[in-house]
Write a protein that holds these residues in place. Structure first.
Motif, PDB file in Angstrom:
ATOM      1  N   ASN A  28       1.107  -1.207   0.033  1.00 29.82           N
ATOM      2  CA  ASN A  28      -0.189  -0.134  -0.155  1.00 29.82           C
ATOM      3  C   ASN A  28       0.824   1.043  -0.092  1.00 29.82           C
ATOM      4  OD1 ASN A  28      -2.316   1.752  -0.030  1.00 29.82           O
ATOM      5  ND2 ASN A  28      -2.513   1.443   2.202  1.00 29.82           N
ATOM      6  N   ARG A  29       1.766   1.239   0.670  1.00 25.29           N
ATOM      7  CA  ARG A  29       2.606   2.185   0.830  1.00 25.29           C
ATOM      8  C   ARG A  29       3.470   2.661  -0.706  1.00 25.29           C
ATOM      9  NH1 ARG A  29       7.004   3.077   5.785  1.00 25.29           N
ATOM     10  NH2 ARG A  29       7.505   4.758   4.267  1.00 25.29           N
ATOM     11  N   ARG A  30       3.787   1.547  -1.188  1.00 28.30           N
ATOM     12  CA  ARG A  30       4.608   1.724  -2.440  1.00 28.30           C
ATOM     13  C   ARG A  30       3.512   2.291  -3.748  1.00 28.30           C
ATOM     14  NH1 ARG A  30       9.389  -1.086  -3.528  1.00 28.30           N
ATOM     15  NH2 ARG A  30       8.652  -1.632  -5.524  1.00 28.30           N
ATOM     16  N   GLN A  31       2.423   1.875  -3.348  1.00 29.88           N
ATOM     17  CA  GLN A  31       1.495   2.457  -4.257  1.00 29.88           C
ATOM     18  C   GLN A  31       1.205   3.405  -4.137  1.00 29.88           C
ATOM     19  OE1 GLN A  31      -1.827  -0.282  -3.914  1.00 29.88           O
ATOM     20  NE2 GLN A  31      -1.029  -2.040  -5.229  1.00 29.88           N
ATOM     21  N   GLN A  32       1.020   4.120  -2.932  1.00 30.84           N
ATOM     22  CA  GLN A  32       0.795   5.524  -2.636  1.00 30.84           C
ATOM     23  C   GLN A  32       2.081   6.397  -3.158  1.00 30.84           C
ATOM     24  OE1 GLN A  32       0.042   5.704   1.768  1.00 30.84           O
ATOM     25  NE2 GLN A  32      -2.080   5.108   1.407  1.00 30.84           N
ATOM     26  N   LEU A  57       4.040   5.887  -5.575  1.00 28.84           N
ATOM     27  CA  LEU A  57       3.785   5.689  -7.245  1.00 28.84           C
ATOM     28  C   LEU A  57       2.696   6.732  -7.584  1.00 28.84           C
ATOM     29  CD1 LEU A  57       4.369   2.043  -8.083  1.00 28.84           C
ATOM     30  CD2 LEU A  57       5.881   4.096  -8.701  1.00 28.84           C
ATOM     31  N   GLN A  58       1.606   6.992  -6.787  1.00 26.15           N
ATOM     32  CA  GLN A  58       0.390   7.773  -7.092  1.00 26.15           C
ATOM     33  C   GLN A  58       1.092   9.227  -6.884  1.00 26.15           C
ATOM     34  OE1 GLN A  58      -2.744   6.295  -4.884  1.00 26.15           O
ATOM     35  NE2 GLN A  58      -3.119   4.616  -6.359  1.00 26.15           N
ATOM     36  N   GLN A  59       1.925   9.505  -5.846  1.00 23.14           N
ATOM     37  CA  GLN A  59       1.990  10.730  -5.610  1.00 23.14           C
ATOM     38  C   GLN A  59       3.441  11.278  -5.978  1.00 23.14           C
ATOM     39  OE1 GLN A  59       2.218  10.672  -1.366  1.00 23.14           O
ATOM     40  NE2 GLN A  59      -0.328  10.550  -1.033  1.00 23.14           N
ATOM     41  N   SER A  60       3.900  10.553  -7.043  1.00 24.81           N
ATOM     42  CA  SER A  60       5.328  10.721  -7.810  1.00 24.81           C
ATOM     43  C   SER A  60       4.959  11.222  -9.035  1.00 24.81           C
ATOM     44  CB  SER A  60       6.065   9.872  -7.492  1.00 24.81           C
ATOM     45  OG  SER A  60       5.629   8.560  -8.195  1.00 24.81           O
ATOM     46  N   ALA A  61       5.926  11.969  -9.546  1.00 27.22           N
ATOM     47  CA  ALA A  61       6.060  12.097 -11.127  1.00 27.22           C
ATOM     48  C   ALA A  61       7.641  11.769 -11.672  1.00 27.22           C
ATOM     49  CB  ALA A  61       5.761  13.719 -11.341  1.00 27.22           C
ATOM     50  N   THR A  62       7.786  11.901 -12.873  1.00 30.72           N
ATOM     51  CA  THR A  62       8.911  11.591 -13.464  1.00 30.72           C
ATOM     52  C   THR A  62       9.484  12.870 -14.215  1.00 30.72           C
ATOM     53  OG1 THR A  62       8.005  10.994 -15.624  1.00 30.72           O
ATOM     54  CG2 THR A  62       8.328   9.160 -13.847  1.00 30.72           C
ATOM     55  N   ALA A  63      10.701  12.855 -14.246  1.00 28.02           N
ATOM     56  CA  ALA A  63      11.498  14.100 -14.477  1.00 28.02           C
ATOM     57  C   ALA A  63      13.001  13.572 -15.407  1.00 28.02           C
ATOM     58  CB  ALA A  63      12.102  15.113 -13.935  1.00 28.02           C
ATOM     59  N   GLU A  64      13.408  14.168 -16.503  1.00 32.02           N
ATOM     60  CA  GLU A  64      14.570  13.659 -17.036  1.00 32.02           C
ATOM     61  C   GLU A  64      15.842  14.388 -16.320  1.00 32.02           C
ATOM     62  OE1 GLU A  64      16.103  14.697 -21.196  1.00 32.02           O
ATOM     63  OE2 GLU A  64      14.936  12.947 -21.454  1.00 32.02           O
ATOM     64  N   THR A  97      11.928   4.477 -13.764  1.00 29.30           N
ATOM     65  CA  THR A  97      10.490   5.153 -13.627  1.00 29.30           C
ATOM     66  C   THR A  97       9.651   4.252 -12.745  1.00 29.30           C
ATOM     67  OG1 THR A  97      10.124   4.039 -15.675  1.00 29.30           O
ATOM     68  CG2 THR A  97      10.325   6.156 -16.146  1.00 29.30           C
ATOM     69  N   GLU A  98      10.209   2.955 -12.471  1.00 30.25           N
ATOM     70  CA  GLU A  98       9.429   1.996 -11.846  1.00 30.25           C
ATOM     71  C   GLU A  98      10.033   1.742 -10.554  1.00 30.25           C
ATOM     72  OE1 GLU A  98       6.389   0.874 -12.939  1.00 30.25           O
ATOM     73  OE2 GLU A  98       6.710   2.035 -14.425  1.00 30.25           O
ATOM     74  N   HIS A  99      11.182   2.090 -10.268  1.00 26.67           N
ATOM     75  CA  HIS A  99      11.685   1.701  -8.988  1.00 26.67           C
ATOM     76  C   HIS A  99      11.255   2.680  -7.828  1.00 26.67           C
ATOM     77  CE1 HIS A  99      14.962   1.803  -5.694  1.00 26.67           C
ATOM     78  NE2 HIS A  99      15.014   0.479  -6.170  1.00 26.67           N
ATOM     79  N   VAL A 100      10.820   1.997  -6.718  1.00 25.24           N
ATOM     80  CA  VAL A 100      10.182   2.491  -5.551  1.00 25.24           C
ATOM     81  C   VAL A 100      11.065   2.621  -4.363  1.00 25.24           C
ATOM     82  CG1 VAL A 100       8.217   2.549  -4.120  1.00 25.24           C
ATOM     83  CG2 VAL A 100       7.838   2.240  -6.454  1.00 25.24           C
ATOM     84  N   PRO A 101      11.640   3.490  -3.637  1.00 25.41           N
ATOM     85  CA  PRO A 101      12.440   3.313  -2.565  1.00 25.41           C
ATOM     86  C   PRO A 101      11.636   2.691  -1.257  1.00 25.41           C
ATOM     87  CG  PRO A 101      11.644   5.563  -2.564  1.00 25.41           C
ATOM     88  CD  PRO A 101      11.309   4.936  -3.928  1.00 25.41           C
ATOM     89  N   GLY A 102      12.434   1.888  -0.561  1.00 20.53           N
ATOM     90  CA  GLY A 102      11.831   1.365   0.521  1.00 20.53           C
ATOM     91  C   GLY A 102      12.011  -0.294   0.578  1.00 20.53           C
TER      92      GLY A 102
END
Length: 155
Positions: free
Chosen positions: A46-50, A52-59, A128-133
């Motif tokens: 659930n924390r990882r999905q949250q 991802l939903q609260q994140s954005a990507t940049a170059e 783009t797909e890596h989530v910390p934690g």
């Protein structure tokens, strides 16, 4: 306490028709740990999905590459490369350091996608797909193992 050890010892003896199965009382702690690990896995999922939903990507642009060596690489033949990447969010610049090393060196100036937390851009990760934690898969695997051990005790 003596009853506990007697039950463990009697589990390995051949069963006679009047003998009861002592493994059922051992099943509950293992099933309890399995349920606990399953709950922790759901929490981290659930924390990882949250995130991802609260994140954005940049170059981002690689500004520096740090070399580190594994402890077992005594000769220094196989370095891992950790890039430091600069990226912009609005009018502000941020730096992100790679959490995982790359086998192939990245060139300074090369572009890498960066995923960052919109509320706190310093909380960023490369790719783009890596989530910390913590990876929740670990808890699901441990839960499955404890559940299987608990069921084996009940047999």
């Amino acid at each position: 306490m003596n009853l506990f050890f007697n039950n463990i010892l009697t589990m390995s003896l051949p069963r006679t028709p009047g003998m009861t199965q002592p493994g059922a009382e051992f099943m509950l702690p293992f099933i309890g740990i399995a349920i606990l690990c399953l709950g922790v896995g759901f929490y981290f999922t659930n924390r990882r999905q949250q995130w991802l939903q609260q994140s954005a990507t940049a170059e981002g642009v690689v500004v520096e590459v740090f070399k580190k060596y594994n402890r077992d690489d005594k000769m220094g033949n196989y370095p891992l490369h950790f890039p430091q990447v600069k990226f912009n969010v609005g009018n502000h610049q941020f730096l992100a350091l790679g959490e995982e090393g790359f086998n192939n060196p990245l060139q300074v100036g090369s572009r890498i996608p960066v995923r960052y937390n919109v509320g706190n851009p310093e909380d960023a990760t490369l790719g783009t797909e890596h989530v910390p934690g913590v990876q929740p898969k670990v808890f699901y695997i441990v839960s499955g193992l404890f559940f299987a051990i608990g069921v084996l005790f009940a047999l």
